[in-house]
Design a protein around this motif. Structure first.
Motif, PDB file in Angstrom:
ATOM      1  N   ALA A  52       0.692  11.730   3.677  1.00  0.00           N
ATOM      2  CA  ALA A  52       0.877  11.562   2.229  1.00  0.00           C
ATOM      3  C   ALA A  52       1.854  10.426   1.942  1.00  0.00           C
ATOM      4  O   ALA A  52       1.631   9.616   1.033  1.00  0.00           O
ATOM      5  N   GLN A  53       2.918  10.340   2.721  1.00  0.00           N
ATOM      6  CA  GLN A  53       3.899   9.259   2.532  1.00  0.00           C
ATOM      7  C   GLN A  53       3.278   7.901   2.817  1.00  0.00           C
ATOM      8  O   GLN A  53       3.549   6.925   2.109  1.00  0.00           O
ATOM      9  N   GLN A  54       2.443   7.806   3.841  1.00  0.00           N
ATOM     10  CA  GLN A  54       1.766   6.544   4.146  1.00  0.00           C
ATOM     11  C   GLN A  54       0.862   6.120   2.984  1.00  0.00           C
ATOM     12  O   GLN A  54       0.865   4.961   2.584  1.00  0.00           O
ATOM     13  N   PHE A  55       0.099   7.073   2.466  1.00  0.00           N
ATOM     14  CA  PHE A  55      -0.786   6.771   1.340  1.00  0.00           C
ATOM     15  C   PHE A  55       0.016   6.390   0.107  1.00  0.00           C
ATOM     16  O   PHE A  55      -0.353   5.468  -0.622  1.00  0.00           O
ATOM     17  N   GLU A  56       1.113   7.087  -0.124  1.00  0.00           N
ATOM     18  CA  GLU A  56       1.935   6.781  -1.293  1.00  0.00           C
ATOM     19  C   GLU A  56       2.471   5.352  -1.225  1.00  0.00           C
ATOM     20  O   GLU A  56       2.427   4.610  -2.198  1.00  0.00           O
ATOM     21  N   SER A  77     -18.199  -8.126  -6.225  1.00  0.00           N
ATOM     22  CA  SER A  77     -17.942  -7.873  -7.646  1.00  0.00           C
ATOM     23  C   SER A  77     -17.343  -9.082  -8.362  1.00  0.00           C
ATOM     24  O   SER A  77     -17.364  -9.144  -9.588  1.00  0.00           O
ATOM     25  N   GLY A  78     -16.777 -10.003  -7.589  1.00  0.00           N
ATOM     26  CA  GLY A  78     -16.123 -11.154  -8.199  1.00  0.00           C
ATOM     27  C   GLY A  78     -14.753 -10.823  -8.765  1.00  0.00           C
ATOM     28  O   GLY A  78     -14.194 -11.612  -9.524  1.00  0.00           O
ATOM     29  N   THR A  79     -14.211  -9.669  -8.409  1.00  0.00           N
ATOM     30  CA  THR A  79     -12.889  -9.264  -8.899  1.00  0.00           C
ATOM     31  C   THR A  79     -11.985  -8.894  -7.730  1.00  0.00           C
ATOM     32  O   THR A  79     -12.447  -8.560  -6.641  1.00  0.00           O
ATOM     33  N   GLN A  80     -10.711  -8.941  -7.986  1.00  0.00           N
ATOM     34  CA  GLN A  80      -9.697  -8.526  -7.018  1.00  0.00           C
ATOM     35  C   GLN A  80      -8.874  -7.426  -7.704  1.00  0.00           C
ATOM     36  O   GLN A  80      -7.849  -7.708  -8.316  1.00  0.00           O
ATOM     37  N   PRO A  81      -9.348  -6.177  -7.651  1.00  0.00           N
ATOM     38  CA  PRO A  81      -8.656  -5.124  -8.397  1.00  0.00           C
ATOM     39  C   PRO A  81      -7.237  -4.901  -7.915  1.00  0.00           C
ATOM     40  O   PRO A  81      -6.920  -5.093  -6.738  1.00  0.00           O
ATOM     41  N   LYS A  82      -6.376  -4.497  -8.864  1.00  0.00           N
ATOM     42  CA  LYS A  82      -4.989  -4.164  -8.544  1.00  0.00           C
ATOM     43  C   LYS A  82      -4.729  -2.742  -9.009  1.00  0.00           C
ATOM     44  O   LYS A  82      -4.971  -2.396 -10.153  1.00  0.00           O
ATOM     45  N   PHE A  83      -4.251  -1.920  -8.092  1.00  0.00           N
ATOM     46  CA  PHE A  83      -3.966  -0.524  -8.383  1.00  0.00           C
ATOM     47  C   PHE A  83      -2.492  -0.372  -8.744  1.00  0.00           C
ATOM     48  O   PHE A  83      -1.619  -0.885  -8.044  1.00  0.00           O
ATOM     49  N   SER A  84      -2.219   0.314  -9.852  1.00  0.00           N
ATOM     50  CA  SER A  84      -0.844   0.668 -10.230  1.00  0.00           C
ATOM     51  C   SER A  84      -0.703   2.174 -10.074  1.00  0.00           C
ATOM     52  O   SER A  84      -1.345   2.951 -10.799  1.00  0.00           O
ATOM     53  N   TYR A  85       0.099   2.557  -9.118  1.00  0.00           N
ATOM     54  CA  TYR A  85       0.281   3.962  -8.759  1.00  0.00           C
ATOM     55  C   TYR A  85       1.178   4.662  -9.760  1.00  0.00           C
ATOM     56  O   TYR A  85       2.201   4.123 -10.165  1.00  0.00           O
ATOM     57  N   ARG A  86       0.788   5.862 -10.178  1.00  0.00           N
ATOM     58  CA  ARG A  86       1.633   6.670 -11.053  1.00  0.00           C
ATOM     59  C   ARG A  86       2.258   7.827 -10.289  1.00  0.00           C
ATOM     60  O   ARG A  86       3.462   7.980 -10.255  1.00  0.00           O
ATOM     61  N   ARG A  87       1.414   8.675  -9.687  1.00  0.00           N
ATOM     62  CA  ARG A  87       1.953   9.803  -8.917  1.00  0.00           C
ATOM     63  C   ARG A  87       0.852  10.477  -8.111  1.00  0.00           C
ATOM     64  O   ARG A  87      -0.330  10.270  -8.341  1.00  0.00           O
ATOM     65  N   MET A  88       1.315  11.298  -7.161  1.00  0.00           N
ATOM     66  CA  MET A  88       0.423  12.120  -6.358  1.00  0.00           C
ATOM     67  C   MET A  88       1.007  13.526  -6.341  1.00  0.00           C
ATOM     68  O   MET A  88       2.204  13.702  -6.082  1.00  0.00           O
TER      69      MET A  88
END
Length: 136
Positions: free
Chosen positions: A8-12, A62-73
Motif C-alpha cells: 500500500a505504501q509503494q502504491f501511495e 490516445s495522444g495524451t499524457q494523463p497526470k494523476f493527482s492523488y487524494r487518498r486511499m
C-alpha cells in the motif's frame, strides 16, 4: 498484513508522484495472474496482460499524457478505495475512484470510475453546502 501495508505504501508513493508507468509496474508485480480491471461506465474489462499493454501504449494511442493527482486511499481487510483526479492534458479534472479487491495478499480486481465535472443545478442550492470542486 505487513506485506499488504508495504505494498500500500509503494502504491501511495507512486500515486502521489502521478507516474502511470510506475503504477503499471507495481500492478504487474502485485497483481494475481487472473487480475481483472473493469470500467463499468464504458463497459470494458481488461485482463492483466491487456491492462499492461494498454498502459504502455496509452500516451501514443490516445495522444495524451494523463497526470494523476492523488487524494487518498482507504480500506481494510481485502478491500481498498483510491480517490483522485486525472488530467488528460486539457486541464479538466476528471474525478477518479478505484475499488480494489485483494486475494492472498495480491490485487485481484480493480473497478474504476471516471467522472467529468459538471455545474450543480440551481434547484439544489437550498439543500446543499457548496464546496470547492476538484482541481487537476
Amino acid at each position: 498484513m505487513a506485506d499488504i501495508s508495504a505494498m500500500a505504501q509503494q502504491f501511495e508513493r507512486a500515486m502521489e508522484s502521478g507516474d502511470f508507468t510506475q503504477l503499471g509496474n507495481l500492478i504487474q508485480q502485485n497483481a494475481t495472474d487472473d487480475f481483472v480491471e473493469e470500467w463499468p461506465q464504458s463497459g470494458e474489462r481488461l485482463r492483466k496482460a491487456a491492462s499492461m499493454k494498454m498502459a504502455e501504449s496509452y500516451p501514443e494511442m490516445s495522444g495524451t499524457q494523463p497526470k494523476f493527482s492523488y487524494r487518498r486511499m482507504l480500506g481494510s481487510g481485502d478491500i481498498f478505495v483510491v480517490e483522485g483526479t486525472i488530467d488528460y492534458g486539457d486541464g479538466t479534472p476528471v474525478s477518479y475512484v478505484g475499488i480494489g479487491e485483494l486475494r492472498d495478499g495480491k490485487i485481484a480486481k480493480m473497478t474504476e470510475y471516471f467522472a467529468n465535472p459538471f455545474e450543480a443545478p440551481a434547484w439544489r442550492a437550498d439543500y446543499v453546502e457548496r464546496m470547492e470542486p476538484a482541481t487537476a
